[in-house]
Design an enzyme around this catalytic site. Sequence first.
Site, PDB file in Angstrom:
ATOM      1  N   GLU A 258      -1.075 -16.258 -14.004  1.00 55.59           N
ATOM      2  CA  GLU A 258      -1.973 -17.229 -14.391  1.00 55.59           C
ATOM      3  C   GLU A 258      -1.720 -18.015 -15.524  1.00 55.59           C
ATOM      4  O   GLU A 258      -2.741 -18.121 -16.474  1.00 55.59           O
ATOM      5  CB  GLU A 258      -3.444 -16.691 -14.205  1.00 55.59           C
ATOM      6  CG  GLU A 258      -3.853 -15.958 -13.043  1.00 55.59           C
ATOM      7  CD  GLU A 258      -4.806 -15.147 -12.817  1.00 55.59           C
ATOM      8  OE1 GLU A 258      -5.989 -15.495 -13.813  1.00 55.59           O
ATOM      9  OE2 GLU A 258      -5.445 -14.476 -11.951  1.00 55.59           O
TER      10      GLU A 258
ATOM     11  N   GLU B 202      -8.199  -7.217 -11.934  1.00 58.09           N
ATOM     12  CA  GLU B 202      -8.844  -6.945 -13.323  1.00 58.09           C
ATOM     13  C   GLU B 202      -9.623  -5.661 -13.005  1.00 58.09           C
ATOM     14  O   GLU B 202     -10.955  -5.521 -13.382  1.00 58.09           O
ATOM     15  CB  GLU B 202      -9.741  -7.996 -13.589  1.00 58.09           C
ATOM     16  CG  GLU B 202      -8.871  -9.550 -13.695  1.00 58.09           C
ATOM     17  CD  GLU B 202      -9.894 -10.709 -13.974  1.00 58.09           C
ATOM     18  OE1 GLU B 202     -11.114 -10.345 -13.748  1.00 58.09           O
ATOM     19  OE2 GLU B 202      -9.459 -11.710 -14.132  1.00 58.09           O
TER      20      GLU B 202
ATOM     21  N   ASP C  18      -3.910  -8.270 -14.009  1.00 53.95           N
ATOM     22  CA  ASP C  18      -4.912  -7.925 -15.061  1.00 53.95           C
ATOM     23  C   ASP C  18      -4.571  -8.896 -16.237  1.00 53.95           C
ATOM     24  O   ASP C  18      -3.641  -9.523 -16.088  1.00 53.95           O
ATOM     25  CB  ASP C  18      -5.179  -6.534 -15.419  1.00 53.95           C
ATOM     26  CG  ASP C  18      -6.423  -6.091 -15.763  1.00 53.95           C
ATOM     27  OD1 ASP C  18      -7.316  -7.160 -16.359  1.00 53.95           O
ATOM     28  OD2 ASP C  18      -6.939  -5.247 -15.396  1.00 53.95           O
TER      29      ASP C  18
END
Length: 367
Positions: free
Chosen positions: A274, A167, A211
């Site tokens: 994710e 991120e 990210d």
Amino acid sequence: MTPTRRGLIGGLCAAGLGAAGLGACGRAGEGQAQAEPAPSPTPPLKSFARFPVGCAVSLQHLNDPSDAALVARHFSQVTAEWEMKMEYILRDDGGFRFDAPDAIAAFARARGLRLFGHNLIWYAQTSPAFARIDGEAAAFAAAYRNYILAVAGRYRGQAVGWDVVNEPVLDDGSGLRDCLWSRNLGGADYIRRALDHAHEADPGAVLLINDYNLESLPRKRATFMRLVEGLLKAGAPIGGIGTQTHLATDLAGGAVTTATRDLASLGLPIHVSELDISLNRDRSAFASLAEKRARQYRLAHETAAAFAALPNAQRFAFTLWGLRDTESWLRSPKENPSPPWDAPLAFDDAGRAKPMLAALAAGFSGR
Ligand code: 9MR
């Protein structure tokens, strides 16, 4: 052998969770005095894919035999959801804590699953051990290298890859985040250094930058891609892109496909790292629960199909951020303190396959 779509849907129907639009669930012998056939188990999700299919796990869940069995049945890769992060590994006094990460790595070995490392450096996680040397250039740089060498080195030869930096891009896409790491080691330099140290620790691991919101925020995606391009041009050992893919059901159809193609244009392997699809974060007015569930099905299918359509060399892995809805971070007291409970994953609270699982399987197999 690849199970048929019919096979998967049969399994879902047996669990009372038939996927709307993919065929009706009928029971053989309904209304007749016959013994009901035993429910056929849902075919493994991984059997529909020609690439690794991952699941985020935590030790607490792996200690539950039914969760452990479900993970091993449906997935071919695991990511530690929490216990391989700095917040867990690095003690306040600078010592390391490897008990839980080692147990997750041992689980992966015992079950023949790939292990993916998450993550080495994250703006959101620091430690008193680093805060104490904030501003001391040489000591900070040495401790940074030491941490990465210790963690990535410990799983050298087992971890197939790492989210080296997590991120790094600001939410509005205007640039890179300011954080303890950038302040001490330089804007993009902390990222370059992290990649170099991880490569030194494990030259065989695929090193990724990871990210979120890359599909919903084109400006953030563009900044992320410029960062990756710059690292590539500078010869950094970056081996892939992680796109977290935390979606909400109000995301417009087509956005994930566009983002996947765009990210893939850099030529690197992609990790859908994710995936979850939140019902509660859907901000559209008047959408019923049934409509949100249908949108979840469509988005899961689109995401899986867009990934499956990538060239083979660019399909690093496709990972779900948890197993059962009840274990999702989106159900934590902070994110979801009161009903309605979110249901962003492919297995329900009881571990039964949801239509989202059928959507992923169908998307993986090009149907
Ligand atoms: O799901 C994770 C949750 O259990 C942890 O408490 C939290 C902090 O470590 O991190 C969550 O996972 C995040 C991931 O590491 C990075 N992308 C966003 C994920 C959800 O917040």
